[in-house]
Design an enzyme around this catalytic site. Structure first.
Site, PDB file in Angstrom:
ATOM      1  N   GLY A  64      -2.479 -14.112   6.411  1.00  0.00           N
ATOM      2  CA  GLY A  64      -3.582 -14.683   5.641  1.00  0.00           C
ATOM      3  C   GLY A  64      -4.609 -15.305   6.566  1.00  0.00           C
ATOM      4  N   CYS A  91       2.840 -13.240  10.626  1.00  0.00           N
ATOM      5  CA  CYS A  91       1.625 -13.938  11.042  1.00  0.00           C
ATOM      6  C   CYS A  91       1.513 -15.286  10.320  1.00  0.00           C
ATOM      7  CB  CYS A  91       0.394 -13.049  10.818  1.00  0.00           C
ATOM      8  SG  CYS A  91      -1.057 -13.570  11.756  1.00  0.00           S
ATOM      9  N   TYR A  92       0.615 -15.436   9.338  1.00  0.00           N
ATOM     10  CA  TYR A  92       0.549 -16.687   8.581  1.00  0.00           C
ATOM     11  C   TYR A  92       1.907 -16.996   7.951  1.00  0.00           C
ATOM     12  CZ  TYR A  92      -1.030 -20.199   5.192  1.00  0.00           C
ATOM     13  OH  TYR A  92      -1.182 -21.355   4.462  1.00  0.00           O
ATOM     14  N   HIS A 186       1.694  -7.874  13.465  1.00  0.00           N
ATOM     15  CA  HIS A 186       1.672  -7.174  12.181  1.00  0.00           C
ATOM     16  C   HIS A 186       2.386  -5.824  12.303  1.00  0.00           C
ATOM     17  CE1 HIS A 186      -1.123  -9.777   9.904  1.00  0.00           C
ATOM     18  NE2 HIS A 186      -1.589 -10.075  11.103  1.00  0.00           N
ATOM     19  N   GLU A 188       3.127  -3.897   9.930  1.00  0.00           N
ATOM     20  CA  GLU A 188       2.703  -3.008   8.857  1.00  0.00           C
ATOM     21  C   GLU A 188       1.540  -2.097   9.232  1.00  0.00           C
ATOM     22  OE1 GLU A 188       0.518  -6.955   7.961  1.00  0.00           O
ATOM     23  OE2 GLU A 188       2.311  -6.239   9.006  1.00  0.00           O
ATOM     24  N   ASP A 244      -4.593  11.990  -9.111  1.00  0.00           N
ATOM     25  CA  ASP A 244      -4.040  10.960  -9.998  1.00  0.00           C
ATOM     26  C   ASP A 244      -3.984  11.431 -11.442  1.00  0.00           C
ATOM     27  OD1 ASP A 244      -4.041   9.478  -7.689  1.00  0.00           O
ATOM     28  OD2 ASP A 244      -5.842   8.354  -8.187  1.00  0.00           O
ATOM     29  N   LYS A 384      -0.990   6.021  -3.438  1.00  0.00           N
ATOM     30  CA  LYS A 384      -1.479   7.395  -3.489  1.00  0.00           C
ATOM     31  C   LYS A 384      -0.477   8.381  -2.892  1.00  0.00           C
ATOM     32  CE  LYS A 384      -5.297   8.853  -4.196  1.00  0.00           C
ATOM     33  NZ  LYS A 384      -5.943   9.500  -5.361  1.00  0.00           N
TER      34      LYS A 384
END
Length: 528
Positions: A64, A91-92, A186, A188, A244, A384
């Site tokens: 964050g 992180c945060y 991070h 991710e 979609d 997606k």
């Protein structure tokens, strides 16, 4: 009846992500799904009692933009720390752990750290469980993506350092006994080496997850939920032929057959042969009850002389609603299918709220209130890439689920300037040539999105010893994993030469072709 979310939580191992406003939070969820763990994103201040009732296998505290020591900083319900559930702070999230646990403290760093950093594993200590639980299979040194200005000044009691960088002593820390871990980097983002492997290690080695999230199981659960909710009612929905709407329509057809009625609005702004291809795909191959609404003349009449992009979007959206409403009112429906995806849901619960509006969303929405239909959103908890995987499980052909995104307003926002039948014809032909050549070169699937744009300028040329003064086509191709950022795709020069030659030779009215080499940011993927 129970919501689809409740059904998924009941049938699958769950990891909860508490969002503290990071721009990367949705990537945490995507990476966890990639390692076959179902996860949901919740607000940072979700009560401990609520989380306990969900019985998650683990909790992730996201990054964050705030500093934990400021008066207005977002904080978790500290009762979460006493639930006995494994926690991973990123992180945060790491700093939040240090802020609340005895012995820990966070300060502003003398040096900020942004970008790639070389992280080195620290030899294991003497705790009862090996600190290598997170880093099983890792090399001793790996690349980590940093994005922080604050740092830990002291570790919470019971924690030890697992990895460090030149600027960050506490790059990774852990308390194996309590199963609390924290990362200053991070994992991710794709910039971090072995990030997905780290999250897999955490879910398997620390949380004890087996990894039971698959699209095959999702189909069974979603079909059962749809049937129970709809009963003998009728569901209507608009389809565009995109990934979609195609997957959602086929899922509804599998669940309730002809109780689902799909409508394709031919707005005259689709790509070459698109209407016939959608009918062949959805109706002929997949058995979806599909009605085509002819609306090209109405759309083009309302767009006559309009050049401002936002005005185009509003006209197209309102016209779509008018035509869809008129046709749908003939059906005694109780439900409306919408193709909402999980990133749309994530925006609504983000700590910092939706990002600044750059342009109106491409998808058409906002149906009239008088329709009073209940929403069916079977893709609401999918990303997606999961929708594409779901399509393959449902038997949708690979070429259809792998199609590049196409904006709701269609070619109208790929024509800069006035939209006319003649300019639409020019762009359709140029775009078809471009995509045909990309497929022939075997590059289509490696590209996130590719398309042609018709520019509102004319250029001088020479063709057959004659001077020409005709329009210009710009080609665009980008590579991206999440469409939030994108790099322009480095197409081979022979391919560009071939596409340019074909467009100039075969499309009347074009004498010049350019290639867009702008990344996102600073540009957007679409031009309008």
């Amino acid at each position: 009846m129970a919501s689809l979310a409740s059904e998924l939580e009941r049938h699958h191992e769950l990891v909860v992500i508490l969002d503290f406003g990071s721009q990367y939070t949705h990537l945490i969820a995507r990476r966890l799904r990639e390692v076959n763990v179902y996860c949901e994103l919740l607000a940072y201040d979700t009560p401990a009692a609520t989380i306990k009732s969900l019985a998650p296998k683990g909790i992730v505290l996201s990054g964050g933009p705030s500093s934990v020591y400021t008066a207005d900083a977002p904080h978790l319900d500290v009762g979460i720390l006493d639930l006995g559930i494994p926690i991973l702070g990123i992180c945060y999230g790491l700093q939040e752990l240090a802020h609340h646990l005895p012995g820990g403290s966070v300060v502003a760093g003398e040096k900020k750290e942004f970008g790639h950093a070389a992280a080195t594993l620290v030899p294991p200590g003497s705790t009862s469980a090996p600190p290598s639980a997170l880093f099983e299979g890792f090399p001793s040194t790996f690349t980590a993506w940093m994005s922080h200005g604050d740092k830990l000044a002291s570790l919470p009691d019971g924690f030890e350092v697992l990895a460090s960088t030149a600027n960050t002593e506490h790059a990774a820390v852990g308390d194996a006994a309590r199963r609390f871990y924290g990362l200053q980097f991070h994992p991710e983002v794709t910039h971090s080496d072995h990030g997905t492997a780290l999250l897999r290690n955490w879910t398997r080695n620390v949380c004890g997850c087996a990894g039971d999230w698959t699209m095959a199981d999702f189909v069974e659960e979603a079909v059962a939920h749809i049937r129970a909710r709809v009963g003998d009612g009728i569901v209507i929905g608009a389809v565009s032929g995109g990934v979609d709407s195609t997957v959602a329509a086929v899922l509804l057809q599998k669940a309730i057959g002809t109780q689902f009625r799909a409508f394709l609005v031919d707005n005259g702004l689709l790509r070459k042969n698109e209407v016939s291809e959608v009918v062949a795909r959805l109706h002929d191959k997949c058995g979806v009850a599909l009605t085509t609404i002819e609306g090209a003349d109405t759309f083009l009449a309302r767009l006559d002389g309009v050049v401002e992009p936002e005005k185009k979007r509003k006209i197209i959206g309102n016209t779509f609603i008018d035509l869809f409403d008129a046709e749908a009112s003939k059906v005694d429906a109780a439900f409306l299918l919408q193709g909402t995806l999980y990133p749309d849901v994530i925006e609504s619960v983000s700590h910092k709220g939706p990002s600044a509006t750059i342009k109106t969303h491409h998808n058409v929405g906002g149906l009239p209130a008088h329709m009073k239909l209940q929403l069916i959103e079977p893709l609401r908890f999918l990303f997606k890439d999961e929708v594409r995987a779901l399509g393959l499980v449902l038997g949708v052909e690979k070429a259809s689920v792998g199609r590049h995104p196409f904006p709701g307003p269609g070619l109208a926002i790929r024509i800069l300037g006035a939209v006319t039948p003649q300019r639409l014809s020019v762009l359709r032909d140029a775009d078809a040539i471009y995509i045909e050549e990309l497929r022939a070169a075997g590059l289509y699937d490696a590209i996130g999105q590719a398309f042609a744009v018709l520019l509102p300028v004319k250029a001088v040329g020479v063709m057959g010893d004659c001077r020409t003064y005709e329009e210009v086509i710009a080609l665009r191709a980008v590579e991206t994993s999440d469409f939030m950022t994108a790099n322009w795709f480095d197409l081979p020069t022979p391919l560009l030469r071939r596409v340019s030659t074909r467009i100039v030779n075969e499309v009347r009215g074009i004498n010049r072709v350019t290639y867009d080499i702008t990344s996102k940011p600073p540009g957007t993927i679409e031009w309008l």
